[in-house]
Write a protein that holds these residues in place. Sequence first.
Motif, PDB file in Angstrom:
ATOM      1  N   PRO A  15       6.303 -18.972  14.840  1.00  0.00           N
ATOM      2  CA  PRO A  15       5.487 -20.077  15.263  1.00  0.00           C
ATOM      3  C   PRO A  15       3.876 -20.164  15.501  1.00  0.00           C
ATOM      4  O   PRO A  15       3.451 -21.058  15.778  1.00  0.00           O
ATOM      5  CB  PRO A  15       6.211 -20.285  16.636  1.00  0.00           C
ATOM      6  CG  PRO A  15       6.478 -18.931  17.223  1.00  0.00           C
ATOM      7  CD  PRO A  15       6.929 -18.265  15.647  1.00  0.00           C
ATOM      8  N   ARG A  16       3.430 -18.874  15.335  1.00  0.00           N
ATOM      9  CA  ARG A  16       2.026 -18.608  15.395  1.00  0.00           C
ATOM     10  C   ARG A  16       1.362 -17.958  14.350  1.00  0.00           C
ATOM     11  O   ARG A  16       1.699 -16.890  13.730  1.00  0.00           O
ATOM     12  CB  ARG A  16       1.644 -17.624  16.627  1.00  0.00           C
ATOM     13  CG  ARG A  16       1.800 -18.369  18.057  1.00  0.00           C
ATOM     14  CD  ARG A  16       1.077 -19.367  18.262  1.00  0.00           C
ATOM     15  NE  ARG A  16       1.348 -19.786  19.808  1.00  0.00           N
ATOM     16  CZ  ARG A  16       1.811 -21.122  20.065  1.00  0.00           C
ATOM     17  NH1 ARG A  16       2.349 -21.659  18.999  1.00  0.00           N
ATOM     18  NH2 ARG A  16       2.030 -21.445  21.279  1.00  0.00           N
ATOM     19  N   VAL A  17       0.387 -18.746  13.573  1.00  0.00           N
ATOM     20  CA  VAL A  17      -0.187 -18.079  12.295  1.00  0.00           C
ATOM     21  C   VAL A  17      -1.693 -18.038  12.638  1.00  0.00           C
ATOM     22  O   VAL A  17      -2.321 -18.806  13.180  1.00  0.00           O
ATOM     23  CB  VAL A  17       0.030 -19.110  11.275  1.00  0.00           C
ATOM     24  CG1 VAL A  17      -0.843 -18.841   9.893  1.00  0.00           C
ATOM     25  CG2 VAL A  17       1.333 -19.257  10.862  1.00  0.00           C
ATOM     26  N   TYR A  41       1.345 -13.449  16.629  1.00  0.00           N
ATOM     27  CA  TYR A  41       0.643 -13.976  15.491  1.00  0.00           C
ATOM     28  C   TYR A  41       1.298 -13.294  14.214  1.00  0.00           C
ATOM     29  O   TYR A  41       0.452 -12.311  13.730  1.00  0.00           O
ATOM     30  CB  TYR A  41      -0.838 -14.258  15.551  1.00  0.00           C
ATOM     31  CG  TYR A  41      -1.154 -15.176  16.499  1.00  0.00           C
ATOM     32  CD1 TYR A  41      -1.632 -16.411  15.942  1.00  0.00           C
ATOM     33  CD2 TYR A  41      -1.210 -15.001  17.765  1.00  0.00           C
ATOM     34  CE1 TYR A  41      -2.087 -17.383  16.949  1.00  0.00           C
ATOM     35  CE2 TYR A  41      -1.574 -16.009  18.759  1.00  0.00           C
ATOM     36  CZ  TYR A  41      -2.172 -17.087  18.363  1.00  0.00           C
ATOM     37  OH  TYR A  41      -2.459 -18.275  19.065  1.00  0.00           O
ATOM     38  N   LEU A  83       0.258 -25.112   5.681  1.00  0.00           N
ATOM     39  CA  LEU A  83       0.390 -25.392   7.060  1.00  0.00           C
ATOM     40  C   LEU A  83       0.547 -26.647   7.437  1.00  0.00           C
ATOM     41  O   LEU A  83       1.600 -26.993   8.180  1.00  0.00           O
ATOM     42  CB  LEU A  83      -1.097 -24.841   7.718  1.00  0.00           C
ATOM     43  CG  LEU A  83      -1.299 -23.437   7.658  1.00  0.00           C
ATOM     44  CD1 LEU A  83      -2.818 -23.215   8.171  1.00  0.00           C
ATOM     45  CD2 LEU A  83      -0.406 -22.652   8.613  1.00  0.00           C
ATOM     46  N   TYR A  88       2.429 -27.032  11.234  1.00  0.00           N
ATOM     47  CA  TYR A  88       1.515 -26.457  12.109  1.00  0.00           C
ATOM     48  C   TYR A  88       0.376 -27.346  12.546  1.00  0.00           C
ATOM     49  O   TYR A  88      -0.108 -27.931  11.977  1.00  0.00           O
ATOM     50  CB  TYR A  88       0.896 -25.128  11.521  1.00  0.00           C
ATOM     51  CG  TYR A  88       1.998 -24.127  11.318  1.00  0.00           C
ATOM     52  CD1 TYR A  88       2.214 -22.797  12.236  1.00  0.00           C
ATOM     53  CD2 TYR A  88       2.894 -24.116  10.193  1.00  0.00           C
ATOM     54  CE1 TYR A  88       3.186 -22.120  12.143  1.00  0.00           C
ATOM     55  CE2 TYR A  88       3.915 -23.072  10.098  1.00  0.00           C
ATOM     56  CZ  TYR A  88       3.828 -22.052  10.944  1.00  0.00           C
ATOM     57  OH  TYR A  88       4.639 -21.184  10.970  1.00  0.00           O
ATOM     58  N   LEU A  90      -3.219 -27.180  13.075  1.00  0.00           N
ATOM     59  CA  LEU A  90      -4.486 -26.206  12.732  1.00  0.00           C
ATOM     60  C   LEU A  90      -5.523 -26.335  13.900  1.00  0.00           C
ATOM     61  O   LEU A  90      -6.024 -27.792  13.844  1.00  0.00           O
ATOM     62  CB  LEU A  90      -4.747 -26.600  11.301  1.00  0.00           C
ATOM     63  CG  LEU A  90      -6.008 -25.837  10.800  1.00  0.00           C
ATOM     64  CD1 LEU A  90      -5.734 -24.174  10.722  1.00  0.00           C
ATOM     65  CD2 LEU A  90      -6.162 -26.223   9.532  1.00  0.00           C
ATOM     66  N   LYS A 107       1.728 -26.189  22.002  1.00  0.00           N
ATOM     67  CA  LYS A 107       2.120 -26.501  20.731  1.00  0.00           C
ATOM     68  C   LYS A 107       3.118 -25.636  20.188  1.00  0.00           C
ATOM     69  O   LYS A 107       3.125 -24.463  20.439  1.00  0.00           O
ATOM     70  CB  LYS A 107       0.806 -26.067  19.644  1.00  0.00           C
ATOM     71  CG  LYS A 107      -0.284 -26.963  20.428  1.00  0.00           C
ATOM     72  CD  LYS A 107      -0.217 -28.607  19.891  1.00  0.00           C
ATOM     73  CE  LYS A 107      -1.488 -29.295  20.447  1.00  0.00           C
ATOM     74  NZ  LYS A 107      -1.124 -30.837  20.823  1.00  0.00           N
ATOM     75  N   LYS A 109       4.108 -25.336  16.982  1.00  0.00           N
ATOM     76  CA  LYS A 109       3.762 -24.458  15.817  1.00  0.00           C
ATOM     77  C   LYS A 109       2.214 -24.489  15.631  1.00  0.00           C
ATOM     78  O   LYS A 109       1.678 -25.587  15.564  1.00  0.00           O
ATOM     79  CB  LYS A 109       4.382 -24.934  14.721  1.00  0.00           C
ATOM     80  CG  LYS A 109       5.900 -24.712  14.650  1.00  0.00           C
ATOM     81  CD  LYS A 109       6.500 -25.433  13.460  1.00  0.00           C
ATOM     82  CE  LYS A 109       6.669 -24.370  12.143  1.00  0.00           C
ATOM     83  NZ  LYS A 109       7.251 -24.991  11.119  1.00  0.00           N
ATOM     84  N   LEU A 110       1.452 -23.222  15.943  1.00  0.00           N
ATOM     85  CA  LEU A 110      -0.102 -23.327  15.960  1.00  0.00           C
ATOM     86  C   LEU A 110      -0.452 -22.321  14.953  1.00  0.00           C
ATOM     87  O   LEU A 110      -0.039 -21.104  14.849  1.00  0.00           O
ATOM     88  CB  LEU A 110      -0.312 -22.905  17.290  1.00  0.00           C
ATOM     89  CG  LEU A 110      -1.836 -22.839  17.710  1.00  0.00           C
ATOM     90  CD1 LEU A 110      -2.564 -24.222  17.857  1.00  0.00           C
ATOM     91  CD2 LEU A 110      -2.162 -21.909  18.872  1.00  0.00           C
ATOM     92  N   ALA A 111      -1.634 -22.970  14.260  1.00  0.00           N
ATOM     93  CA  ALA A 111      -2.495 -21.989  13.294  1.00  0.00           C
ATOM     94  C   ALA A 111      -3.851 -21.794  13.769  1.00  0.00           C
ATOM     95  O   ALA A 111      -4.435 -23.051  13.923  1.00  0.00           O
ATOM     96  CB  ALA A 111      -2.374 -22.489  11.983  1.00  0.00           C
TER      97      ALA A 111
END
Length: 158
Positions: A15-17, A41, A83, A88, A90, A107, A109-111
């Motif tokens: 879920p974290r990029v 991440y 993404l 995600y 961004l 959030k 899914k967060l990038a």
Amino acid sequence: MALCRKKEEEPFSSPRVLVLDGVGDPGNLGTILRTALAFFYLDIVLLPPSASPYSSKALMASQGAIFQLRLHFLKAEEAVGKLKEGGYFLLASDLSSSLPPEEYLGKEKLALALGSESHGVSSYIRDRSDGRVKIEMGNIDSLNVAVAGGILMHALRK
């Protein structure tokens, strides 16, 4: 001497990029990778012209974290597309027109995009981001990218 095989490209699965947009110093890169693992991440996108995560300095600074992360070597256009397709949010680190990290908590899914030491996040990534984040600071205008990344990853962990 060791001979290693690079992992096959995998889709984003955490879920974290973390998106590293031209982080050029291998020591900073390795430190960021170690910190990324600490804050879950687990997918790392490296945009050119980032330093090689396989350089001796990056490997030493990562303290082995690199072997537990999924690295994605993409161009900016590919990264943004993947993404967005993956749902995600961004978030670009940026010193101007930005909100504090607390505004982006929750959030699913967060990038998080971090930029080069000298120029920050590229205009391509900044213009296509869903939000911009900054660290509130006192009598200084910027921080080392590894330090800033650690602060932001910690602040956005909830």
